[in-house]
Scaffold this active site. Structure first.
Site, PDB file in Angstrom:
ATOM      1  CB  SER A 119      56.588   5.935   2.837  1.00  0.00           C
ATOM      2  OG  SER A 119      56.120   6.550   3.979  1.00  0.00           O
ATOM      3  CG  HIS A 140      59.685   2.521   0.768  1.00  0.00           C
ATOM      4  ND1 HIS A 140      58.907   2.907  -0.298  1.00  0.00           N
ATOM      5  CD2 HIS A 140      58.864   2.508   1.847  1.00  0.00           C
ATOM      6  CE1 HIS A 140      57.671   3.125   0.128  1.00  0.00           C
ATOM      7  NE2 HIS A 140      57.620   2.885   1.414  1.00  0.00           N
ATOM      8  CD  GLU A 152      59.736   2.362  -4.114  1.00  0.00           C
ATOM      9  OE1 GLU A 152      59.548   2.819  -5.244  1.00  0.00           O
ATOM     10  OE2 GLU A 152      59.330   2.944  -3.090  1.00  0.00           O
ATOM     11  CG  ASN A 190      53.915   5.582  -1.550  1.00  0.00           C
ATOM     12  OD1 ASN A 190      52.946   4.825  -1.547  1.00  0.00           O
ATOM     13  ND2 ASN A 190      54.770   5.644  -0.551  1.00  0.00           N
TER      14      ASN A 190
END
Ligand code: NAI
Length: 282
Positions: A119, A140, A152, A190
């Site tokens: 991540s 991801h 992702e 993120n």
């Protein structure tokens, strides 16, 4: 390149979900973990989730049986020698991940693509542990994997267009929605989510509003399904802090400074839902 045989390394929260989704989409899947108990638990969790899906009439009993037939537990990394695609979902630690990638590079067939579900760690650096960086990529998934649509796909510096295309096609086959992202701290998800959560924690820290009211602002005001402090508790406050540190260090910009209250909670062992206490009590 046609991908049929897949291996998932790490049978934890993410790995088991990833293995389930691949098996449900018709791939032949090996689920690997070096810890036998974790492997058993991962396999059991998949069976439990499939049983629940049958009970809710989302899949049939035969879908469940066929999915389980496509899934085989593995406790030996050497099993990667029969695979077209390997995805790693082990602990978020660069040294541990590069060791696994360097081993996989020696074991997996030449044509195999090696992916990571990291991540936050740089794909380019993980790829550099192998002699096939053009066949290394970030994939991801979001938690919980069987439910969340987004994947992702992260290109490392040397990832080839062909590798990208194979992984994008495969993501579509899993009935997930791919987005193309470059290798940058926090990727896209993120980088956007964590500063919002961090800012919510700053708002609490500076007495702008209460925990419940901060969450209500984002739920009723912005139509988010869950407030940022509840979400932080679900993700785990240690994980949130870790990702903020990656952003802070990666960009060297004070706008990513982790909130002192977040640090304090993590130091106290208030890690969110998993420890029974975070911004809320569980
Ligand atoms: P987890 O702790 O639930 O599972 C990790 C598993 O990997 C454990 O079962 C462990 O025994 C196994 N493992 C560790 N080293 C191994 C090795 N060398 N070989 C084989 N198995 C090994 O962790 P989780 O939450 O599933 O995270 C896995 C990865 O996914 C991490 O890189 C994390 O950053 C990433 N991720 C996590 C998300 C989350 O919400 N938890 C969301 C998206 C990505």
């Amino acid at each position: 390149m046609a991908i049929n045989k897949v291996m998932v390394i790490g049978a934890g929260q993410m790995g088991a979900g990833i293995a389930q989704v691949f098996a449900q989409s018709g791939f032949d899947v090996l689920l690997n973990d070096m810890n036998k108990e974790a492997l058993e638990k991962g396999m059991k969790n998949i069976e439990k989730l499939l049983t629940r899906a049958v009970d809710k009439e989302r899949i049939s009993e035969s879908d469940k049986t066929e999915t389980l037939n496509r899934l085989t537990p593995s406790s030996d990394l050497q099993d990667a020698q029969s695979r077209d695609f390997v995805i790693e979902a082990i602990v978020e630690n660069m040294d541990v991940k590069t060791k696994v990638f360097s081993d996989l590079d020696k074991i997996a067939p030449k044509h195999a693509i090696l992916a990571t579900n990291t991540s936050s760690l740089p794909i380019t650096e993980i790829a550099a542990a192998t002699n096939r960086p053009e066949q290394v990529i970030g994939m991801h998934f979001m938690n919980p994997v069987p439910v969340m649509k987004l994947v992702e796909i992260i290109r490392g510096l040397q990832t080839s267009d062909e590798t990208y295309q194979v992984v994008e096609d495969m993501t579509n086959k899993l009935s997930k929605s791919p987005v193309e992202v470059n290798d940058s701290p926090g990727f896209a998800a993120n980088r956007i989510l964590m500063p919002m959560i961090n800012e919510a924690i700053f708002s609490l820290h500076e007495g702008v509003a209460s925990v419940e009211d901060i969450d209500t602002v984002m739920k009723l005001g912005m139509n988010h399904p869950m407030g940022p402090l509840t979400l932080a508790d679900f993700i785990g406050l240690d994980t949130c802090l870790y990702i903020m540190e990656v952003l802070y260090e990666g960009f060297g910009d004070s706008k990513y400074r982790p909130c002192p209250l977040l640090r304090k909670y993590v130091k106290a062992g208030w890690l969110g839902k998993k420890s029974g206490r975070g911004f809320y009590q569980y």
